[in-house]
Design a protein around this motif. Structure first.
Motif, PDB file in Angstrom:
ATOM      1  N   SER A 162       0.854  -1.185   0.000  1.00  0.00           N
ATOM      2  CA  SER A 162       0.000   0.000   0.000  1.00  0.00           C
ATOM      3  C   SER A 162       0.891   1.235   0.000  1.00  0.00           C
ATOM      4  O   SER A 162       2.063   1.181   0.373  1.00  0.00           O
ATOM      5  N   GLN A 163       0.329   2.366  -0.410  1.00  0.00           N
ATOM      6  CA  GLN A 163       1.108   3.604  -0.393  1.00  0.00           C
ATOM      7  C   GLN A 163       1.546   3.935   1.027  1.00  0.00           C
ATOM      8  O   GLN A 163       2.668   4.415   1.248  1.00  0.00           O
ATOM      9  N   ALA A 164       0.669   3.691   2.014  1.00  0.00           N
ATOM     10  CA  ALA A 164       1.026   3.972   3.403  1.00  0.00           C
ATOM     11  C   ALA A 164       2.239   3.142   3.821  1.00  0.00           C
ATOM     12  O   ALA A 164       3.187   3.658   4.441  1.00  0.00           O
ATOM     13  N   GLU A 165       2.236   1.849   3.481  1.00  0.00           N
ATOM     14  CA  GLU A 165       3.368   0.987   3.834  1.00  0.00           C
ATOM     15  C   GLU A 165       4.633   1.434   3.122  1.00  0.00           C
ATOM     16  O   GLU A 165       5.728   1.438   3.709  1.00  0.00           O
ATOM     17  N   TRP A 166       4.505   1.801   1.853  1.00  0.00           N
ATOM     18  CA  TRP A 166       5.667   2.209   1.061  1.00  0.00           C
ATOM     19  C   TRP A 166       6.281   3.487   1.629  1.00  0.00           C
ATOM     20  O   TRP A 166       7.504   3.596   1.773  1.00  0.00           O
ATOM     21  N   LEU A 167       5.445   4.460   1.959  1.00  0.00           N
ATOM     22  CA  LEU A 167       5.956   5.721   2.507  1.00  0.00           C
ATOM     23  C   LEU A 167       6.613   5.504   3.869  1.00  0.00           C
ATOM     24  O   LEU A 167       7.640   6.118   4.178  1.00  0.00           O
ATOM     25  N   ARG A 168       6.028   4.634   4.681  1.00  0.00           N
ATOM     26  CA  ARG A 168       6.643   4.370   5.989  1.00  0.00           C
ATOM     27  C   ARG A 168       7.987   3.650   5.827  1.00  0.00           C
ATOM     28  O   ARG A 168       8.921   3.902   6.582  1.00  0.00           O
ATOM     29  N   ALA A 169       8.080   2.786   4.841  1.00  0.00           N
ATOM     30  CA  ALA A 169       9.349   2.106   4.596  1.00  0.00           C
ATOM     31  C   ALA A 169      10.430   3.079   4.140  1.00  0.00           C
ATOM     32  O   ALA A 169      11.621   2.815   4.308  1.00  0.00           O
ATOM     33  N   HIS A 170       9.993   4.203   3.577  1.00  0.00           N
ATOM     34  CA  HIS A 170      10.943   5.202   3.078  1.00  0.00           C
ATOM     35  C   HIS A 170      11.057   6.416   4.004  1.00  0.00           C
ATOM     36  O   HIS A 170      11.515   7.476   3.581  1.00  0.00           O
ATOM     37  N   GLY A 171      10.633   6.258   5.266  1.00  0.00           N
ATOM     38  CA  GLY A 171      10.958   7.251   6.272  1.00  0.00           C
ATOM     39  C   GLY A 171       9.974   8.370   6.513  1.00  0.00           C
ATOM     40  O   GLY A 171      10.341   9.385   7.114  1.00  0.00           O
ATOM     41  N   ILE A 172       8.714   8.213   6.089  1.00  0.00           N
ATOM     42  CA  ILE A 172       7.781   9.322   6.288  1.00  0.00           C
ATOM     43  C   ILE A 172       7.511   9.579   7.772  1.00  0.00           C
ATOM     44  O   ILE A 172       7.300  10.717   8.190  1.00  0.00           O
ATOM     45  N   ASP A 173       7.570   8.528   8.605  1.00  0.00           N
ATOM     46  CA  ASP A 173       7.315   8.732  10.035  1.00  0.00           C
ATOM     47  C   ASP A 173       8.378   9.632  10.671  1.00  0.00           C
ATOM     48  O   ASP A 173       8.077  10.470  11.535  1.00  0.00           O
ATOM     49  N   ASP A 174       9.632   9.470  10.234  1.00  0.00           N
ATOM     50  CA  ASP A 174      10.701  10.329  10.758  1.00  0.00           C
ATOM     51  C   ASP A 174      10.496  11.777  10.320  1.00  0.00           C
ATOM     52  O   ASP A 174      10.721  12.717  11.102  1.00  0.00           O
TER      53      ASP A 174
END
Length: 224
Positions: A162-174
């Motif tokens: 999912s886009q949410a999973e992809w963005l989190r894998a690429h550091g959006i939470d940081d």
């Protein structure tokens, strides 16, 4: 964006890099088939405009039968050879890198069981449009991407998230944590840094919302 070149077509010679297709494949024309009592039918449009059902070609019927063997009578499926051809071209111009596709996506068997107007959507003036045959030429017609067709006609993606999973894998939470800290620190000032931080938090929430943009699928093919 520094270092990013925007072009209106794929490179003509193989290159190293990333081809990013954001809501592109759903806009590529597709064929529409319907399961009839005695086989597959092609959904065509007459000058009315109105739907006209005719027997599907042997190749189309065979492909639909392989992709959705348990489709119910009346169920419809798209045949997305155009999207597969684009993917093949994109993979052909990447010498070393990735092809990344961001779109609403599903599988052909699932699409066959869903109402077809759930996955064939129209848009007009940045909002949802009407029936696909309503006022031809005044609205965009899109179709969810059948991932299994890309896998069968080209090759399976190396990653499907999912886009949410992809963005989190690429550091959006940081990035969000950093923005929240800046906002709390500078909110009283109300300067541009504070406003940018607040915008980043809101944009991240929208991009990862599972009921909205976060439901987009991100498909990645690795080359080289």
């Amino acid at each position: 964006v520094p270092g990013v070149e925007v072009v209106d077509r794929l490179p003509e010679v193989p290159s190293d890099g990333v081809v990013l297709a954001n809501e592109l494949l759903d806009n590529i024309p597709f064929d529409l088939l319907q399961r009839g009592p005695d086989g597959w039918l092609e959904v065509r449009v007459d000058p009315g405009p109105a739907e006209e059902l005719v027997p599907a070609s042997g190749d189309d019927a065979a492909l639909a039968g392989r992709l959705a063997p348990d489709a119910p009578v009346g169920g419809r499926v798209p045949l997305q050879r155009g999207a597969a051809a684009w993917l093949q071209s994109a993979l052909g111009v990447v010498r070393r890198g990735r092809v990344v596709v961001v779109d609403y996506a599903d599988t052909t068997p699932s699409l066959a069981r869903r109402p077809w107007l759930d996955w064939v959507r129209t848009y007009r003036a940045h909002g949802r449009g009407g029936h696909p045959l309503e006022a031809p030429g005044t609205q965009d017609v899109t179709c969810e991407v059948a991932v299994d067709q890309l896998a069968a006609l080209v090759r399976p993606p190396d990653a499907d998230r999912s886009q949410a999973e992809w963005l989190r894998a690429h550091g959006i939470d940081d990035l969000v944590a950093e923005a929240r800290a800046t906002w709390h620190e500078r909110a009283a000032l109300g300067d541009l840094a504070a406003l940018r931080a607040r915008s980043r938090v809101g944009e991240a929430d929208a991009l990862t919302d599972p009921a909205g943009l976060g439901a987009f699928r991100v498909l990645e093919w690795v080359v080289g």
